[in-house]
Design a protein around this motif. Sequence first.
Motif: not given
Length: 729
Positions: A664-686
């Motif tokens: 369950q901790v892994w799943e919560a961490l995976e969801a948070a890392l996916e959100k963090y990855h989306s933010v980093l991808s958006q920053r790379a585009k900007l």
Amino acid sequence: MSRAALAEGGGGEPGALVPSLSSERQEERIAARRLRIAARLEAKRREALGEDPDANKAEAEELSRSHKQIEESRQRLAKLLHDGTQLVTNIQVAADARETHRRAEEDELKRQRLEKLENESKTNQDKFEEITSKWGSAREKTIPQDLWEVLNQQQQQCALLIEEKNKLISELQQELKSKDDQYVKDLKKQADDISLLLDRMEEQIKNLMKTYRRELTQIEKAFELERRELLSSNKKKWEQAMQAHNAQELENLVTRMKKVEEYEKQLDQLRVQDSEEYTAIKIQLETDVQILEQQLQQMKAIYQLNQEKLEYNFQVLKKRDEENTIIKSQQKRKLNRLHDVLNNLRLKLAKQIKQFQEDNQTLTADYKRIVEQYKDLQRTMRHFAVIDAQKFLEIWLMNEQEAKGLMWKALDADRVIHTQQLGLPWVEPDDWFLDNVGPVVYRKTMKSASKLAQEVMALTESGRPEQEEEGRKEAAEAGEEAKPPRHVSAKTVKLILELLCDESGFLIESKMLGLLQPLERQERSLMKLDAIFAALGIDNEEDVYALVDFFLTFKAQQLASGQSEEGAAEEGAEGLAGAALKGEGGPTAQPEEGQAQRSSAPSPSSVLFHPDDVLKALTAFVRDVQRPREKRPQAKKVLEERDNSKDSEYWEALAHVIPEPKLQVWEALEAALEKYHSVLSQRAKLLAEVGGLRHQNAELHMLLHQYLTSKVNEQLLIPPTHVMDLTPR
């Protein structure tokens, strides 16, 4: 007769309230004699007290009114019941009479029919002989006309004979038809009789119920009248006693008051007895009415059931008659056919016996050949079982290596997640399956000989119940299964071990004996037993019990064969009994000794050793049981079936090495890392867009600088530098 005697004879059924000496029942005559004796004793008692016997007799006569009413009611009810029974049974008597008359008529008709048949048979026989005698004269005729006339006469006589036979047959058939009609009429008559019987039974039950209620009312009235008379008479007696009491002297006041109280108690007792008798009779009569109603309902149900059974049986008998006729013809044909089949089967049986003998010889040879093949197959199966076990081990190790590789990767990932991502300390799991290599094997734990000796010495001490309880708790915590008690008691094991410890000192080194002297007795015995077990090659508890069993068997054989002398046996018994008393505190050993003396066969605890027999027993044990290890035959390697009940649990544990909370901790961490990855991808585009804008801005600065520094601007009236504000803001 006294009131108490009447009360004693008034219980039970109404007919038994006043027993008579002329009754047919023995019990009633005995009860009547007892009542008469009781009346005589009561009269003598009253005469001794000075009371008037005539008054008591009149009182007894008055008191017997209710009982007379009960007796009259009982007689009337008995007569009514007898008349009703006769009225009901008259139907059966009439039916029996009709049946008797019918049987007599049937016998007479049967006799007449037989006479008629015999006469007819004789007449027809004479006619047949006459016809037969004329055939000889017909053969002598040579003229055709005469022969034709003779034949016509013979034919006419034969026709007459046949006509008489047919007439007789028709008469018998007509008689049979009339019997069938008579049977139907009898059935209808029987149904009418049953309905009449039911009507009479219902009417009789109604009359009985009505008569019971009327007689019950009369009995109640008689009891009420008797009760009122008793109350009035007792009241008069009480008033007379009061007047006499007032006239008498004061010194008799206390005595007369006691008599009044006694009279009051007697009145209350009589009231209670009368009410109880009345209630008992009323309950009994109501119960009888209910029983009669239940019997009526039962008789109705039985009648309905019997009627249906008769109809069903009649139909079944008709069908069976038809079926029996068909079956008879079929059985005759089948019997003829079976005779033919029997003859054919006898021929086949002879052929089959000869063939079976030949087949038996062939099958015997095949059996021997198959047995050899089976033995070869067993050897092949054992060979392949060894190969399969080896392959199973290799496949297990390969799968286990692959699974553990994936498991360690998962654990490494869990460690990285905890230490790098979550910043938490990571603890490596220490489960039972992590260090397991190869198939899971479960071995039964067995106590060592030293541990068993220590437990026996501790458990049998009289003052050591706490150690025994602690030993049991430790065994339960260790997961050991509770074994059934052996046929050898702990006391016997202790006695034999102590005797072995005392008489086998030659198996212990002298230096060790010197070192053991300062120790306590129990510790010294345990150390000696360890050395003795090591010398004898006894390792576990099974070996210890085998040693004890051998000692007991050895002693029993000596006692049976008479090799040991009686004096030595008694001396050894006294020695061991003394040791038992010293080691167990005396009185505590008495119950076990009493149990041993009560047993018919010699129990293990009752077999006592003489110290001189220990060396003989040890020598025989070493010679017969404990052979040297190098001389023991090599046990064949038997491939036992492995217990695979824990395999699924083992592989399931490997598959779930990461517990559910961590997943369950892994799943919560995976969801948070996916959100963090989306933010980093958006920053790379900007950032890429910002770099493009910066490049365009530099190019525009360069063009503007060229435009402003161009020489063409000097030729213009209003150069761009005058219009544009070039000061940086």
